[in-house]
Design a protein around this motif. Sequence first.
Motif, PDB file in Angstrom:
ATOM      1  N   PRO A  55      10.963  -1.906  28.794  1.00  0.00           N
ATOM      2  CA  PRO A  55       9.666  -1.398  29.231  1.00  0.00           C
ATOM      3  C   PRO A  55       8.627  -2.506  29.361  1.00  0.00           C
ATOM      4  O   PRO A  55       8.728  -3.542  28.699  1.00  0.00           O
ATOM      5  N   ASP A  56       7.631  -2.261  30.207  1.00  0.00           N
ATOM      6  CA  ASP A  56       6.515  -3.198  30.363  1.00  0.00           C
ATOM      7  C   ASP A  56       5.747  -3.308  29.046  1.00  0.00           C
ATOM      8  O   ASP A  56       5.786  -2.405  28.205  1.00  0.00           O
ATOM      9  N   HIS A  57       5.007  -4.411  28.902  1.00  0.00           N
ATOM     10  CA  HIS A  57       4.256  -4.656  27.666  1.00  0.00           C
ATOM     11  C   HIS A  57       3.247  -3.556  27.367  1.00  0.00           C
ATOM     12  O   HIS A  57       3.054  -3.184  26.210  1.00  0.00           O
ATOM     13  N   ASP A  58       2.593  -2.998  28.400  1.00  0.00           N
ATOM     14  CA  ASP A  58       1.604  -1.949  28.147  1.00  0.00           C
ATOM     15  C   ASP A  58       2.254  -0.659  27.665  1.00  0.00           C
ATOM     16  O   ASP A  58       1.693   0.060  26.850  1.00  0.00           O
ATOM     17  N   ILE A  59       3.456  -0.388  28.128  1.00  0.00           N
ATOM     18  CA  ILE A  59       4.187   0.796  27.668  1.00  0.00           C
ATOM     19  C   ILE A  59       4.546   0.619  26.185  1.00  0.00           C
ATOM     20  O   ILE A  59       4.347   1.517  25.378  1.00  0.00           O
ATOM     21  N   VAL A  60       5.060  -0.545  25.821  1.00  0.00           N
ATOM     22  CA  VAL A  60       5.421  -0.819  24.427  1.00  0.00           C
ATOM     23  C   VAL A  60       4.184  -0.710  23.536  1.00  0.00           C
ATOM     24  O   VAL A  60       4.232  -0.092  22.467  1.00  0.00           O
ATOM     25  N   ALA A  61       3.076  -1.285  23.968  1.00  0.00           N
ATOM     26  CA  ALA A  61       1.848  -1.231  23.171  1.00  0.00           C
ATOM     27  C   ALA A  61       1.403   0.210  22.959  1.00  0.00           C
ATOM     28  O   ALA A  61       0.997   0.593  21.856  1.00  0.00           O
ATOM     29  N   LYS A  64       3.733   1.948  20.421  1.00  0.00           N
ATOM     30  CA  LYS A  64       3.609   1.473  19.043  1.00  0.00           C
ATOM     31  C   LYS A  64       2.387   2.053  18.339  1.00  0.00           C
ATOM     32  O   LYS A  64       2.356   2.127  17.124  1.00  0.00           O
ATOM     33  N   THR A  65       1.381   2.452  19.092  1.00  0.00           N
ATOM     34  CA  THR A  65       0.155   2.924  18.453  1.00  0.00           C
ATOM     35  C   THR A  65      -0.340   4.236  19.069  1.00  0.00           C
ATOM     36  O   THR A  65      -1.458   4.314  19.534  1.00  0.00           O
ATOM     37  N   PRO A  66       0.488   5.285  19.079  1.00  0.00           N
ATOM     38  CA  PRO A  66       0.015   6.562  19.625  1.00  0.00           C
ATOM     39  C   PRO A  66      -0.964   7.235  18.673  1.00  0.00           C
ATOM     40  O   PRO A  66      -0.566   7.915  17.749  1.00  0.00           O
ATOM     41  N   GLY A  67      -2.224   6.973  18.870  1.00  0.00           N
ATOM     42  CA  GLY A  67      -3.245   7.576  18.011  1.00  0.00           C
ATOM     43  C   GLY A  67      -3.201   7.045  16.591  1.00  0.00           C
ATOM     44  O   GLY A  67      -3.606   7.719  15.669  1.00  0.00           O
ATOM     45  N   GLY A  68      -2.667   5.840  16.421  1.00  0.00           N
ATOM     46  CA  GLY A  68      -2.603   5.253  15.098  1.00  0.00           C
ATOM     47  C   GLY A  68      -1.442   5.750  14.258  1.00  0.00           C
ATOM     48  O   GLY A  68      -1.340   5.431  13.089  1.00  0.00           O
ATOM     49  N   ALA A  69      -0.549   6.543  14.831  1.00  0.00           N
ATOM     50  CA  ALA A  69       0.591   7.075  14.075  1.00  0.00           C
ATOM     51  C   ALA A  69       1.529   5.948  13.677  1.00  0.00           C
ATOM     52  O   ALA A  69       1.565   4.901  14.295  1.00  0.00           O
ATOM     53  N   PHE A  71       5.568   5.253  12.813  1.00  0.00           N
ATOM     54  CA  PHE A  71       6.944   5.709  12.763  1.00  0.00           C
ATOM     55  C   PHE A  71       7.846   4.564  13.209  1.00  0.00           C
ATOM     56  O   PHE A  71       7.387   3.556  13.718  1.00  0.00           O
ATOM     57  N   ARG A  72       9.130   4.726  12.985  1.00  0.00           N
ATOM     58  CA  ARG A  72      10.111   3.699  13.362  1.00  0.00           C
ATOM     59  C   ARG A  72      10.197   3.636  14.878  1.00  0.00           C
ATOM     60  O   ARG A  72      10.484   4.640  15.526  1.00  0.00           O
ATOM     61  N   PHE A  73       9.940   2.464  15.434  1.00  0.00           N
ATOM     62  CA  PHE A  73       9.952   2.264  16.883  1.00  0.00           C
ATOM     63  C   PHE A  73      10.837   1.068  17.194  1.00  0.00           C
ATOM     64  O   PHE A  73      10.638  -0.011  16.642  1.00  0.00           O
ATOM     65  N   VAL A  74      11.848   1.268  18.046  1.00  0.00           N
ATOM     66  CA  VAL A  74      12.798   0.212  18.383  1.00  0.00           C
ATOM     67  C   VAL A  74      13.027   0.205  19.885  1.00  0.00           C
ATOM     68  O   VAL A  74      13.121   1.260  20.510  1.00  0.00           O
ATOM     69  N   VAL A  75      13.109  -1.004  20.458  1.00  0.00           N
ATOM     70  CA  VAL A  75      13.470  -1.161  21.867  1.00  0.00           C
ATOM     71  C   VAL A  75      14.841  -1.820  21.911  1.00  0.00           C
ATOM     72  O   VAL A  75      15.056  -2.871  21.303  1.00  0.00           O
ATOM     73  N   PHE A  76      15.780  -1.179  22.603  1.00  0.00           N
ATOM     74  CA  PHE A  76      17.119  -1.723  22.797  1.00  0.00           C
ATOM     75  C   PHE A  76      17.222  -2.215  24.234  1.00  0.00           C
ATOM     76  O   PHE A  76      17.303  -1.408  25.163  1.00  0.00           O
ATOM     77  N   PRO A  77      17.197  -3.540  24.461  1.00  0.00           N
ATOM     78  CA  PRO A  77      17.257  -4.053  25.829  1.00  0.00           C
ATOM     79  C   PRO A  77      18.635  -3.843  26.449  1.00  0.00           C
ATOM     80  O   PRO A  77      19.645  -3.755  25.744  1.00  0.00           O
ATOM     81  N   ARG A  78      18.634  -3.775  27.764  1.00  0.00           N
ATOM     82  CA  ARG A  78      19.886  -3.622  28.506  1.00  0.00           C
ATOM     83  C   ARG A  78      20.726  -4.865  28.303  1.00  0.00           C
ATOM     84  O   ARG A  78      20.250  -5.985  28.427  1.00  0.00           O
ATOM     85  N   LEU A  79      21.986  -4.671  27.992  1.00  0.00           N
ATOM     86  CA  LEU A  79      22.904  -5.782  27.804  1.00  0.00           C
ATOM     87  C   LEU A  79      23.804  -5.945  29.029  1.00  0.00           C
ATOM     88  O   LEU A  79      23.970  -7.024  29.555  1.00  0.00           O
ATOM     89  N   ALA A  80      24.379  -4.850  29.478  1.00  0.00           N
ATOM     90  CA  ALA A  80      25.286  -4.892  30.623  1.00  0.00           C
ATOM     91  C   ALA A  80      25.335  -3.508  31.238  1.00  0.00           C
ATOM     92  O   ALA A  80      24.840  -2.550  30.676  1.00  0.00           O
TER      93      ALA A  80
END
Length: 90
Positions: A55-61, A64-69, A71-80
Motif C-alpha cells: 500500500p501507499d504510504h498514506d494508506i499505511v499511515a 496505523k492511526t484510525p482515530g488513535g486506536a 491494534f496489531r497492524f502488519v503489512v505483508f509485501p508481495r513476494l512472488a
Amino acid sequence: MVDVVIDEERTPLAHSFLLYRDCDAVRPPWRLSGPYIRGVLECCTVRHFEVFGEPDHDIVAALKTPGGASFRFVVFPRLAGLPRLERPVR
C-alpha cells in the motif's frame, strides 16, 4: 470485494476480507463508508489488521492511526506471483 465470516464457535469473533485492485481503488470506498465504519467500530474491537501487498504510504499511515486506536497492524509485501494486469496483453 468484501467478505465477512463469523466464527460461530468463538462468537462474537468475525473476520472481514476486503480485496482491492490497487490503492486508488481503496480511497473512494473509504470516503463514502468512513462515517458508517466509525459507528461499527463503536461496537467492535479490532484485534488484528493485516494488509497483503504494497500500500501507499498514506494508506499505511491512515491504517496505523484510525482515530488513535491501537491494534496489531502488519503489512505483508508481495513476494512472488502473477498480479492482475492493468490492461489486456495483445
